[in-house]
Design a protein around this motif. Sequence first.
Motif: not given
Length: 272
Positions: A191-206
Motif C-alpha cells: 500500500l503506497v499512499i502519496k501526499p497530496p500535491r498541495f501538501m508536498r510544498r510544506l517543507w516539514v511535511l515533505r
Amino acid sequence: MGGHHAASGAAAWVAVASTGPYTLGWYPLDATGVLIGGMATAGTALVCDWDHRSSTVAHSLPPLSNVIAVGIENASGGHRQGTHSVLGAAVFVLLAAVAAQIQVDTPWGVLSVGAGLLCMFMINIAAKALKLFPRSGWITNWVFALAMAGLVTWFAPEQWTWLPMSMLIGVVVHIVGDMVTTGGVPLLWPLVIKPPRFMRRLWVLRNFWRPNGAFSIPLLGRAGSRREWLVLIPVSGYAMVGMCVAAWSLAGTLSAALALAGRLVSSLLGLS
C-alpha cells in the motif's frame, strides 16, 4: 551504509542478548549465543538490501546469492520497496522461524541444519559488508561460510530458538536506519499512499512524508553523511566491546573444559 547497518545489528544484539553492564538483557544468552548471534544479526541487518542485484549482499556468495537477489528484487518491486516494509520484515522473520525448525536427528544428536544454512548466508554477508574479505576472494567467502554453517549446525545455543529473534532485530534495525536518512522507507508496502500535491510544498511535511509515499525522519541526513559516521562510531565500538567480552568469556570456558578433559585423561591413564 552497509557496514553501518552490520555494526548496528551487532550492537543491537549485544544490547538485547547480553546481561552485562550497559545492556538490556531482554533475551539473555550465554557467551556462545552472544558471539554467534551477534555475527548473524550483523548479517540480518543487511538482508533487506538483498533486493538489488548489484548490492554487496548479492555478491556475498556468488553465484547463489546473485540468483536469490534477482528473485527478491522481482518479488519486492525493486530496491527499498517490499523488503523495507512491515510486511517484508514479517516475511523475513517467518522464513527464519521455518529455517530454524529444520533439524536432523543423527547418532551425534540433533543438528540444526536450517540454522546453519541461514547463518551461512547471514554471517558471510556481514563479513563481506565489513570488508573482511578481498574483493575477488569468492572462494574465501565460501570457505568461511561453510565453516560458519558447520559451527552453527553443531553448536547453535539453545538449538534454533534465537534465530528468529536475530532476524527480527536485524531487519528492524535496518528499516529504522534507512528511515532516519532522507530516502525513507515504504513502511506500508504494497500500500503506497502519496501526499497530496498541495501538501508536498510544506517543507516539514515533505521531509517526513516523501512524494513517493515513503516515510522518513531524516535525523542523519543522506546515507553516508558525517552525522551518520558520528553516530555509528560509538555504536560500532559498543558492538566490538560486547563481542570481544563474549569471545573472552567463551575462551575461558573452553580452556576450563580442556583442562578438565586433560585431568580426566590423566586419571584414566594413571588407573590403567
